[in-house]
Each structure stands twice: as structure tokens, then as C-alpha cells.
Design an enzyme around this catalytic site. Sequence first.
Site, PDB file in Angstrom:
ATOM      1  N   SER A 143      -0.806   4.477   8.136  1.00  0.00           N
ATOM      2  CA  SER A 143       0.480   4.605   8.370  1.00  0.00           C
ATOM      3  C   SER A 143       0.589   6.116   8.919  1.00  0.00           C
ATOM      4  O   SER A 143      -0.095   7.040   8.410  1.00  0.00           O
ATOM      5  CB  SER A 143       1.227   4.374   7.189  1.00  0.00           C
ATOM      6  OG  SER A 143       2.584   4.657   7.485  1.00  0.00           O
ATOM      7  N   TYR A 156       2.986   4.923  -1.861  1.00  0.00           N
ATOM      8  CA  TYR A 156       2.506   4.289  -0.490  1.00  0.00           C
ATOM      9  C   TYR A 156       1.814   5.254   0.512  1.00  0.00           C
ATOM     10  O   TYR A 156       0.473   4.883   0.754  1.00  0.00           O
ATOM     11  CB  TYR A 156       3.861   3.675   0.092  1.00  0.00           C
ATOM     12  CG  TYR A 156       3.388   3.086   1.417  1.00  0.00           C
ATOM     13  CD1 TYR A 156       3.159   1.771   1.792  1.00  0.00           C
ATOM     14  CD2 TYR A 156       3.911   3.806   2.707  1.00  0.00           C
ATOM     15  CE1 TYR A 156       2.804   1.269   2.932  1.00  0.00           C
ATOM     16  CE2 TYR A 156       3.837   3.326   3.868  1.00  0.00           C
ATOM     17  CZ  TYR A 156       3.140   2.099   4.086  1.00  0.00           C
ATOM     18  OH  TYR A 156       3.152   1.433   5.375  1.00  0.00           O
TER      19      TYR A 156
HETATM   20  N1  NAD Z   1       6.142  -2.140   9.289  1.00  0.00           N
HETATM   21  C1  NAD Z   1       5.997  -0.746   9.438  1.00  0.00           C
HETATM   22  O1  NAD Z   1       7.176   0.001   9.990  1.00  0.00           O
HETATM   23  C2  NAD Z   1       4.878  -0.323   9.248  1.00  0.00           C
HETATM   24  C3  NAD Z   1       4.611   0.990   9.623  1.00  0.00           C
HETATM   25  C4  NAD Z   1       3.214   1.753   9.207  1.00  0.00           C
HETATM   26  C5  NAD Z   1       2.362   1.017   8.638  1.00  0.00           C
HETATM   27  N2  NAD Z   1       2.537  -0.438   8.482  1.00  0.00           N
HETATM   28  C6  NAD Z   1       1.476  -1.137   7.835  1.00  0.00           C
HETATM   29  O2  NAD Z   1       1.033  -2.136   8.644  1.00  0.00           O
HETATM   30  C7  NAD Z   1       0.653  -3.325   7.681  1.00  0.00           C
HETATM   31  C8  NAD Z   1       1.505  -4.618   7.936  1.00  0.00           C
HETATM   32  O3  NAD Z   1       3.120  -4.352   7.691  1.00  0.00           O
HETATM   33  P1  NAD Z   1       4.125  -5.046   8.052  1.00  0.00           P
HETATM   34  O4  NAD Z   1       5.524  -4.451   8.332  1.00  0.00           O
HETATM   35  O5  NAD Z   1       3.696  -6.509   8.701  1.00  0.00           O
HETATM   36  O6  NAD Z   1       4.465  -5.927   6.225  1.00  0.00           O
HETATM   37  P2  NAD Z   1       4.899  -7.013   5.897  1.00  0.00           P
HETATM   38  O7  NAD Z   1       5.202  -6.839   4.464  1.00  0.00           O
HETATM   39  O8  NAD Z   1       5.733  -7.885   6.789  1.00  0.00           O
HETATM   40  O9  NAD Z   1       3.490  -8.007   5.769  1.00  0.00           O
HETATM   41  C9  NAD Z   1       2.429  -7.805   4.788  1.00  0.00           C
HETATM   42  C10 NAD Z   1       1.729  -8.996   4.553  1.00  0.00           C
HETATM   43  O10 NAD Z   1       0.848  -8.819   3.330  1.00  0.00           O
HETATM   44  C11 NAD Z   1       0.933  -9.771   2.609  1.00  0.00           C
HETATM   45  N3  NAD Z   1       0.311  -9.116   1.179  1.00  0.00           N
HETATM   46  C12 NAD Z   1       0.884  -8.286   0.303  1.00  0.00           C
HETATM   47  N4  NAD Z   1       0.146  -8.239  -0.630  1.00  0.00           N
HETATM   48  C13 NAD Z   1      -1.038  -8.833  -0.624  1.00  0.00           C
HETATM   49  C14 NAD Z   1      -1.967  -9.201  -1.270  1.00  0.00           C
HETATM   50  N5  NAD Z   1      -2.155  -8.453  -2.391  1.00  0.00           N
HETATM   51  N6  NAD Z   1      -2.990  -9.971  -0.804  1.00  0.00           N
HETATM   52  C15 NAD Z   1      -2.741 -10.665   0.130  1.00  0.00           C
HETATM   53  N7  NAD Z   1      -1.897 -10.456   1.107  1.00  0.00           N
HETATM   54  C16 NAD Z   1      -0.746  -9.557   0.759  1.00  0.00           C
HETATM   55  C17 NAD Z   1       2.314 -10.196   2.475  1.00  0.00           C
HETATM   56  O11 NAD Z   1       2.271 -11.360   1.823  1.00  0.00           O
HETATM   57  C18 NAD Z   1       2.726 -10.046   3.905  1.00  0.00           C
HETATM   58  O12 NAD Z   1       2.684 -11.244   4.647  1.00  0.00           O
HETATM   59  C19 NAD Z   1       0.731  -2.685   6.119  1.00  0.00           C
HETATM   60  O13 NAD Z   1      -0.639  -2.146   6.178  1.00  0.00           O
HETATM   61  C20 NAD Z   1       1.799  -1.614   6.307  1.00  0.00           C
HETATM   62  O14 NAD Z   1       1.724  -0.659   5.433  1.00  0.00           O
HETATM   63  C21 NAD Z   1       3.593  -1.059   8.592  1.00  0.00           C
END
Ligand code: NAD
Length: 261
Positions: A143, A156
Amino acid sequence: MGGRLEGRVALVTGAARGIGRGIALKFASEGARVGVMDLDEIACLGVVNEIILNGGDGIPLGGDISNPKQVEDAVKSVRLKFGPIDTLVNNAAIMPTGRLHETSLDDFEACVAVNLRGTFLVSKAVIPGMLELGKGAIINMASATGVRGLPGLAIYSATKGALIALTRCMSTDYAKKGIRTNAVAPGTIDSPMLEDFLAMQTNKDRLRKDFDAMHPIGRVGTIDEVANVCLFLASDDASFVTGSTYEVDGGLISKGEQPQD
Ligand SMILES: NC(=O)c1ccc[n+]([C@@H]2O[C@H](COP(=O)([O-])OP(=O)(O)OC[C@H]3O[C@@H](n4cnc5c(N)ncnc54)[C@H](O)[C@@H]3O)[C@@H](O)[C@H]2O)c1
């Protein structure tokens, strides 16, 4: 359908929704057979159905990435159906918010368990198969906040910074074995995680505009913009790229403390 990942066997964690789902669909549309792993087993099935409807192939894997047995079972299931995994995206994460002194020990433990331990466990289960194959591509979802400080995301951010360090070490450990390891550091992405975060805030609309303004490009990113970079890193187009962290952030990390315009 394109063919940039033709013949590949991929595992994407956290693939039931959001960025992970976008990556799983993109990889499948480029010819990879995809293990779709998430806590939400029903939603995994939905994503695999979408993949199949679009002419691809996949396998739903309900499971918790912080649980060693469930990880082993998921990796075995992919291997039985498609063969050894050669492409891994460690995408699943959770994002507890708050300054350090406001973060509960439970939230701390859960965040480290999913974001860091989960990435460790899944990689540990997948790498032996890659070593057998003599090739592999691993992408760790970090991130922007793993690189620069943003308010209210202490624990985080610490896990995301750790993933960037892990990525560098993994790249040096496995480069000669044909395994490339890279990280992606997204800025704010229009996703269910962002929606969940905004839903908890009182000033949702203003905050959403602030997120847009925070990125020099003037808007938050899309899931597809992250999936495209993951596709590049997974593909042979990135054959000389390992140990890198790709900032998919509309300039957020580079911005520093510029005056607002
Ligand atoms: N959305 C953003 O703005 C953003 C920004 C920077 C980084 N990220 C990173 O991108 C990735 C995806 O983010 P997103 O926005 O799609 O998140 P999201 O919350 O929409 O999706 C995350 C998914 O991971 C699953 N998950 C959580 N814990 C789990 C576990 N223990 N085992 C298996 N699955 C599990 C959840 O059920 C969910 O479906 C993450 O690593 C997040 O940190 C997101």
C-alpha cells in the site's frame, strides 16, 4: 480473451471482492487457471462462475490465509485440479484504523495475522511447487501507506511496510531459482474496502472528495488500474523485474508536502 498468462496456474487471495476479484478475473481472461481464495466461500464461487462464463477456468477456495491447515488445503486443491501454482498474488488484507494508542491488541493481532502471517503462510505453501517448476511470479499487495505516513493507519501501514521488506528479501532469495517477487503499492482505490471505511465516517461525502484531491492525478484509482499492473508483473513482460515496489497511486507517494492548489 488475451493470452499473456496462457498455461499459468494462479492463486489470488482475498479474491471474493474488490481488487483481488479484479485481479482474478483479469488473470483468467489472459489464460491463467485461477484459484480464488477468500474467507467468503460463497462469493468465491460467484467469482469462479464469472470466470467460467467468460470462457476461463478457476477453483473456489474458501479459507483463512492466517490458518496453516486451510492454506495447505487450498494449495493442494489447486495442485490437484490444475497442477503446481506458478503465479501468486498475496492480496487479502484487513485494515483496522486508528492511531497506535487507540488500536486494541486484538486489532493489532488480527492485522498482523492476516496481512503478514497470511502472506508468509501462503507463500511458504506455494514456493516449493515453484522451486520444482524452476519458475514463478509472486506479487505482494502492499500500500502507499507502507511507504509514506498517512493518518490513522498505524498498524495496517506497519504490515504493508513489512510486506515491502519481505518482497525485497524474497526476490534475492529466489531470483536464481526463476522466481520473481514484486510488490504493488496502491494509493486509494475505489473498492468495497474504501466504501466500508467511508461508511464508518460521519462526513463521508467530504472525505471522498478529500481522497480524490489527495492524489496528484486528482482522483482515486480503479480496481482495473491495479489489476493491470499485477498482470504486467505476473507476465513474462516483467522478466527482468524483481524486488520492485510498483506505486499505483496517482503520484501520492511522490507528492511529499506540496501546497494544495
Ligand atoms: N482499496 C484501497 O484503497 C487499497 C489501497 C491500498 C492497498 N490496498 C490493498 O489491496 C488489497 C485488496 O484491497 P480491497 O480494497 O480489495 O479490500 P477488500 O476488503 O474489498 O477485499 C479484501 C478481501 O480479502 C478477504 N480476506 C480478509 N481476510 C482474509 C483472510 N484471513 N483469509 C482470506 N481472505 C481474507 C476479504 O474477505 C475480502 O474479500 C489489500 O491488500 C489492501 O490492503 C487497498
